[in-house]
Design an enzyme around this catalytic site. Structure first.
Site, PDB file in Angstrom:
ATOM      1  N   GLY A 285     -15.375  32.796 -46.302  1.00 13.31           N
ATOM      2  CA  GLY A 285     -14.288  33.758 -46.318  1.00 13.31           C
ATOM      3  C   GLY A 285     -14.605  34.918 -47.227  1.00 13.31           C
ATOM      4  O   GLY A 285     -15.262  35.878 -46.841  1.00 13.31           O
ATOM      5  N   GLU A 286     -14.159  34.827 -48.483  1.00 14.86           N
ATOM      6  CA  GLU A 286     -14.396  35.903 -49.439  1.00 14.86           C
ATOM      7  C   GLU A 286     -15.800  35.950 -50.037  1.00 14.86           C
ATOM      8  O   GLU A 286     -16.245  37.020 -50.450  1.00 14.86           O
ATOM      9  CB  GLU A 286     -13.380  35.841 -50.590  1.00 14.86           C
ATOM     10  CG  GLU A 286     -11.991  36.289 -50.213  1.00 14.86           C
ATOM     11  CD  GLU A 286     -11.205  35.232 -49.469  1.00 14.86           C
ATOM     12  OE1 GLU A 286     -11.717  34.101 -49.352  1.00 14.86           O
ATOM     13  OE2 GLU A 286     -10.105  35.532 -48.988  1.00 14.86           O
ATOM     14  N   PRO A 287     -16.544  34.832 -50.132  1.00 13.73           N
ATOM     15  CA  PRO A 287     -17.856  34.889 -50.791  1.00 13.73           C
ATOM     16  C   PRO A 287     -18.797  35.980 -50.294  1.00 13.73           C
ATOM     17  O   PRO A 287     -19.432  36.651 -51.120  1.00 13.73           O
ATOM     18  CB  PRO A 287     -18.428  33.488 -50.529  1.00 13.73           C
ATOM     19  CG  PRO A 287     -17.238  32.614 -50.453  1.00 13.73           C
ATOM     20  CD  PRO A 287     -16.180  33.443 -49.777  1.00 13.73           C
TER      21      PRO A 287
END
Length: 205
Positions: free
Chosen positions: A83-85
């Protein structure tokens, strides 16, 4: 780009997620500049004066690969969240610009490069690396300033930046009968809620 997703459930989705997050992070570190006026109001408050990356900002040479391996931790199908990584992979863009500016001084000094590294910020860092002070070559003409500044604006121009053109936005309208009051379309449901369709506790609960 080489990203660790462990055992991907859907490589096409994961690669798309990585590409999208990278472009978003690239815009965050190079273009998305927040500007406030002297009253503390956000001047870059719309798409007209807040720049975000588009499909035309994609790198011409771009390859994304997945590091496929099994997860050592106990996770669903040995997968890993994507997701955000990947958003932070865009730090490589800022580091590349910073290194390019540092090359002007033989890598002997760390450039004074801010985030986001906008074209103006890069030019300032280059000039400072070359021992020059950042100065505006010419002052903005009075007619130009007046055309970009609303007549009722008394905060003035901030430093050497002409305030972005203000774009009219819709205002919140509070009808007199509802101002300061809370309304519910089904007020009787608050006193007599219908719980006949509510889910009962599962056996595991």
């Amino acid at each position: 780009m080489f990203h660790d997703v462990v055992q991907s459930l859907n490589p096409a989705v994961d690669i798309g997620q990585i590409e999208g997050a990278f472009v978003q992070g690239m815009g965050w570190l190079t273009a998305e500049e927040l500007i406030w006026d002297k009253k503390g109001n956000l001047a870059s408050n719309s798409a007209a004066n807040y720049k975000i990356p588009t499909a035309h900002d994609l790198p011409k040479q771009w390859s994304v690969k997945l590091f496929d391996r099994k997860n050592e931790e106990q996770t669903i199908y040995n997968s890993k969240a994507v997701g955000e990584p990947p958003f932070m992979l865009a730090a490589s863009v800022w580091c590349a610009i910073n290194n390019a500016v540092a090359s002007l001084g033989g890598y002997k000094k760390n450039p004074d490069l801010t985030m986001p590294a906008t074209p103006e910020a890069v030019l300032k860092a280059v000039m400072r690396m070359q021992g020059q002070e950042w100065e505006v070559a010419s002052k903005a003409e009075a007619e130009t300033v007046e055309s970009l500044t609303p007549a009722d604006d008394d905060c003035g121009i901030d430093d050497d930046r002409v305030k972005p053109q203000q774009v009219p936005h819709g205002k919140d309208v509070n009808p007199p009968e509802s101002e300061g009051q809370l309304f519910d379309e089904q007020p009787e449901a608050i006193e007599n809620p219908n719980v006949s369709t509510a889910r009962g506790p599962a056996h595991s609960e």
